[in-house]
Design a protein around this motif. Structure first.
Motif, PDB file in Angstrom:
ATOM      1  N   VAL A 144      44.930  47.822  77.571  1.00  0.00           N
ATOM      2  CA  VAL A 144      43.831  48.644  78.085  1.00  0.00           C
ATOM      3  C   VAL A 144      44.142  50.143  78.042  1.00  0.00           C
ATOM      4  CG1 VAL A 144      44.383  48.732  80.570  1.00  0.00           C
ATOM      5  CG2 VAL A 144      42.011  48.664  79.821  1.00  0.00           C
ATOM      6  N   ASP A 146      56.475  53.245  80.427  1.00  0.00           N
ATOM      7  CA  ASP A 146      56.481  51.795  80.234  1.00  0.00           C
ATOM      8  C   ASP A 146      57.931  51.330  80.256  1.00  0.00           C
ATOM      9  OD1 ASP A 146      54.068  49.773  78.924  1.00  0.00           O
ATOM     10  OD2 ASP A 146      56.136  49.025  78.995  1.00  0.00           O
ATOM     11  N   SER A 184      48.139  43.206  86.828  1.00  0.00           N
ATOM     12  CA  SER A 184      47.423  43.301  88.109  1.00  0.00           C
ATOM     13  C   SER A 184      48.332  43.049  89.320  1.00  0.00           C
ATOM     14  CB  SER A 184      46.262  42.310  88.125  1.00  0.00           C
ATOM     15  OG  SER A 184      45.461  42.489  86.987  1.00  0.00           O
ATOM     16  N   GLU A 186      43.405  50.375  87.501  1.00  0.00           N
ATOM     17  CA  GLU A 186      42.648  49.339  86.780  1.00  0.00           C
ATOM     18  C   GLU A 186      42.215  48.226  87.725  1.00  0.00           C
ATOM     19  OE1 GLU A 186      40.928  48.779  84.493  1.00  0.00           O
ATOM     20  OE2 GLU A 186      41.347  50.347  83.058  1.00  0.00           O
TER      21      GLU A 186
HETATM   22  N1  LIG Z   1      38.770  47.893  83.011  1.00  0.00           N
HETATM   23  C1  LIG Z   1      38.910  47.153  81.945  1.00  0.00           C
HETATM   24  O1  LIG Z   1      37.996  47.068  81.137  1.00  0.00           O
HETATM   25  C2  LIG Z   1      40.203  46.418  81.681  1.00  0.00           C
HETATM   26  C3  LIG Z   1      40.381  45.794  80.445  1.00  0.00           C
HETATM   27  C4  LIG Z   1      41.587  45.145  80.227  1.00  0.00           C
HETATM   28  C5  LIG Z   1      42.567  45.102  81.212  1.00  0.00           C
HETATM   29  N2  LIG Z   1      42.331  45.685  82.426  1.00  0.00           N
HETATM   30  C6  LIG Z   1      43.366  45.634  83.483  1.00  0.00           C
HETATM   31  O2  LIG Z   1      44.431  46.498  83.082  1.00  0.00           O
HETATM   32  C7  LIG Z   1      45.692  45.975  83.514  1.00  0.00           C
HETATM   33  C8  LIG Z   1      46.621  45.855  82.315  1.00  0.00           C
HETATM   34  O3  LIG Z   1      46.078  44.957  81.387  1.00  0.00           O
HETATM   35  P1  LIG Z   1      46.571  44.946  79.868  1.00  0.00           P
HETATM   36  O4  LIG Z   1      45.742  43.928  79.184  1.00  0.00           O
HETATM   37  O5  LIG Z   1      46.618  46.321  79.325  1.00  0.00           O
HETATM   38  O6  LIG Z   1      48.069  44.392  80.070  1.00  0.00           O
HETATM   39  P2  LIG Z   1      49.304  44.466  79.052  1.00  0.00           P
HETATM   40  O7  LIG Z   1      50.222  43.346  79.418  1.00  0.00           O
HETATM   41  O8  LIG Z   1      48.789  44.543  77.646  1.00  0.00           O
HETATM   42  O9  LIG Z   1      49.988  45.871  79.403  1.00  0.00           O
HETATM   43  C9  LIG Z   1      50.718  46.098  80.575  1.00  0.00           C
HETATM   44  C10 LIG Z   1      51.828  47.087  80.263  1.00  0.00           C
HETATM   45  O10 LIG Z   1      52.499  47.429  81.475  1.00  0.00           O
HETATM   46  C11 LIG Z   1      53.890  47.532  81.197  1.00  0.00           C
HETATM   47  N3  LIG Z   1      54.665  47.431  82.421  1.00  0.00           N
HETATM   48  C12 LIG Z   1      54.996  46.315  83.121  1.00  0.00           C
HETATM   49  N4  LIG Z   1      55.708  46.661  84.218  1.00  0.00           N
HETATM   50  C13 LIG Z   1      55.818  48.019  84.213  1.00  0.00           C
HETATM   51  C14 LIG Z   1      56.447  48.965  85.082  1.00  0.00           C
HETATM   52  N5  LIG Z   1      57.104  48.609  86.186  1.00  0.00           N
HETATM   53  N6  LIG Z   1      56.379  50.283  84.746  1.00  0.00           N
HETATM   54  C15 LIG Z   1      55.736  50.676  83.620  1.00  0.00           C
HETATM   55  N7  LIG Z   1      55.137  49.821  82.760  1.00  0.00           N
HETATM   56  C16 LIG Z   1      55.175  48.508  83.060  1.00  0.00           C
HETATM   57  C17 LIG Z   1      54.139  46.409  80.201  1.00  0.00           C
HETATM   58  O11 LIG Z   1      55.352  46.584  79.473  1.00  0.00           O
HETATM   59  C18 LIG Z   1      52.896  46.505  79.308  1.00  0.00           C
HETATM   60  O12 LIG Z   1      53.094  47.383  78.219  1.00  0.00           O
HETATM   61  C19 LIG Z   1      45.369  44.650  84.196  1.00  0.00           C
HETATM   62  O13 LIG Z   1      45.314  44.850  85.567  1.00  0.00           O
HETATM   63  C20 LIG Z   1      44.001  44.272  83.661  1.00  0.00           C
HETATM   64  O14 LIG Z   1      43.247  43.475  84.562  1.00  0.00           O
HETATM   65  C21 LIG Z   1      41.185  46.364  82.653  1.00  0.00           C
END
Ligand SMILES: NC(=O)c1ccc[n+]([C@@H]2O[C@H](COP(=O)([O-])OP(=O)(O)OC[C@H]3O[C@@H](n4cnc5c(N)ncnc54)[C@H](O)[C@@H]3O)[C@@H](O)[C@H]2O)c1
Length: 387
Positions: free
Chosen positions: A20, A42, A93, A113
């Motif tokens: 996202v 990250d 999340s 998010e």
């Molecule tokens: N609003 C929207 O339209 C929308 C769409 C998709 C996802 N989301 C939300 O966004 C969030 C992330 O989803 P995603 O699909 O991008 O997940 P993802 O798994 O693709 O990305 C998460 C990232 O966070 C990193 N991470 C994990 N722990 C960390 C830490 N302690 N410090 C720094 N980085 C860390 C991971 O390495 C990864 O790169 C979720 O809560 C999801 O529900 C919202």
């Protein structure tokens, strides 16, 4: 949602450079007159460069970001080094609460998010913390930023549409099993929840926003029919709202991933409102009693207020609207459209839904105490045809 350049430039950081975050960096790349992206964080050292290449930024936009931005592995290091005004929290999340709390305590405003957190009480705690710190929380509730939605909200509040009879919301946001296998947190009760908590939470929020009301009870059912995940891939239920309206809900990820659909229907005394997004294409109809579609009237009003380029930008990427709004909320000291209160109430709706499933009874909202989402592990999601 003014798009005028301002003198007051704010410093921003993104924590979590996954799927996202592409929407976030694209939005920020259009806002460099107001917000400077100073940091990407990250725990995976390759993630920031993957994000930059995944966002396909080119030319001036890419060089501007590269010239101001540093990468960090640890968000606490970033907070003490950069002191950002805005932090976008795009980690899984289950980590939202701790990261958001640390950012607020470090003095940052946050774009958090959805879902706000995995807990109704912790979500409310974050909202109260931000209020006490004088900081803003904007939620990734993108539907609130679709064109004309805020005008419909305003007119609903003014009584233009009369009494609301009922509503219906459908989120058919299909994902294959591969999506759930991409990261260990996906589809787990502890860190993600199912179709309701991940994909449907902001659609529930939109129904409250459009109707200017809050949920007072819910009765739901869930199942896992197709997807290899711990939580549900399908949820069906009915909310009762404070204005007396019933609202049926269907949220699923068990449909085909090439046919995403989110649709919203409100049956009011003086108009039937339909907003739909299907395969990325939006459609609106606001039909009055004579059958006249008022959607163009609303579009004209929206363009007059915000301009055509803003409309095109939010239609392409609603996160752009969230950043514009958060910037304005910070600099003009007001609440964002998708504020912290909307964040905790929508989490409360989802957890109330899950509680009603578990207890097989209608559940009153808002919840009066913590409902632990991990209690859902005991619920039999996989039914055979004979059940
Ligand atoms: N609003 C929207 O339209 C929308 C769409 C998709 C996802 N989301 C939300 O966004 C969030 C992330 O989803 P995603 O699909 O991008 O997940 P993802 O798994 O693709 O990305 C998460 C990232 O966070 C990193 N991470 C994990 N722990 C960390 C830490 N302690 N410090 C720094 N980085 C860390 C991971 O390495 C990864 O790169 C979720 O809560 C999801 O529900 C919202």
């Amino acid at each position: 949602m003014s798009t005028k350049p301002q003198e007051n430039k704010l410093k921003a950081a993104i924590i979590g450079c996954g799927r996202v975050s592409i929407k976030h960096i694209k939005a920020l790349s259009k806002l460099s007159d107001r917000i400077t992206l100073c940091a990407l964080v990250d725990t995976n050292p390759d993630a920031p460069s993957h994000l930059l290449s995944g966002a396909k930024l080119k030319g001036k936009k890419l060089s501007e970001i590269k010239s101001t931005m540093k990468s960090y592995l640890n968000y606490q290091d970033m907070l003490s080094d950069i002191h950002p005004d805005i932090v976008a929290i795009t980690v899984p999340s289950g980590m939202h609460y701790q990261v958001a709390k640390d950012c607020l305590l470090a003095g940052a405003n946050i774009l958090l998010e959805k879902p706000m957190t995995m807990s109704n009480t912790l979500s409310k705690e974050l909202y109260e913390l931000a209020e006490s710190q004088g900081r803003k929380i904007a939620l990734g509730h993108i539907y609130r930023y679709f064109p004309i939605v805020n005008l419909l909200h305003e007119d609903m509040a003014a009584g233009t549409f009369g009494k609301v009879g009922h509503g219906s919301v459908i989120v058919r946001w299909g994902h294959e099993d591969e999506y759930y296998k991409q990261a260990a947190w996906r589809g787990t009760w502890k860190s993600d929840g199912g179709a309701l908590m991940n994909q449907t939470v902001h659609a529930l929020d939109l129904m409250c926003y459009l109707m200017n009301t809050e949920a007072v009870s819910v009765n739901g059912m869930i199942a896992n029919r197709f997807r290899e995940m711990e939580a549900e891939d399908t949820a069906l239920g009915v909310f009762t709202f404070g204005n007396g309206a019933l609202c049926q809900v269907e949220g699923t990820t068990a449909t085909f991933p090439n046919d995403h659909e989110a649709s919203f229907f409100i049956n009011a005394e003086k108009a039937c409102i339909r907003i739909a997004l299907r395969k990325g294409k939006p459609s609106y109809s606001i039909n009055n009693a004579k059958g006249k579609n008022l959607a163009f009237k609303y579009l004209r009003k929206y363009i007059k207020r915000y301009g055509l380029s803003y409309l095109i930008a939010v239609a392409k990427n609603p996160h752009y609207g969230i950043y514009c709004d958060l910037y304005q909320a910070i600099t003009e000291k007001k609440q964002p459209i998708a504020d912290g209160r909307s964040g905790y109430l929508s989490v409360d709706m989802v957890l109330g839904f899950y509680k009603s499933v578990l207890l097989k009874t209608e559940t009153n909202l808002p919840l009066q105490e913590e409902f632990n989402i991990e209690d859902m592990k005991s619920y039999p999601l996989h039914r055979s045809g004979k059940d």
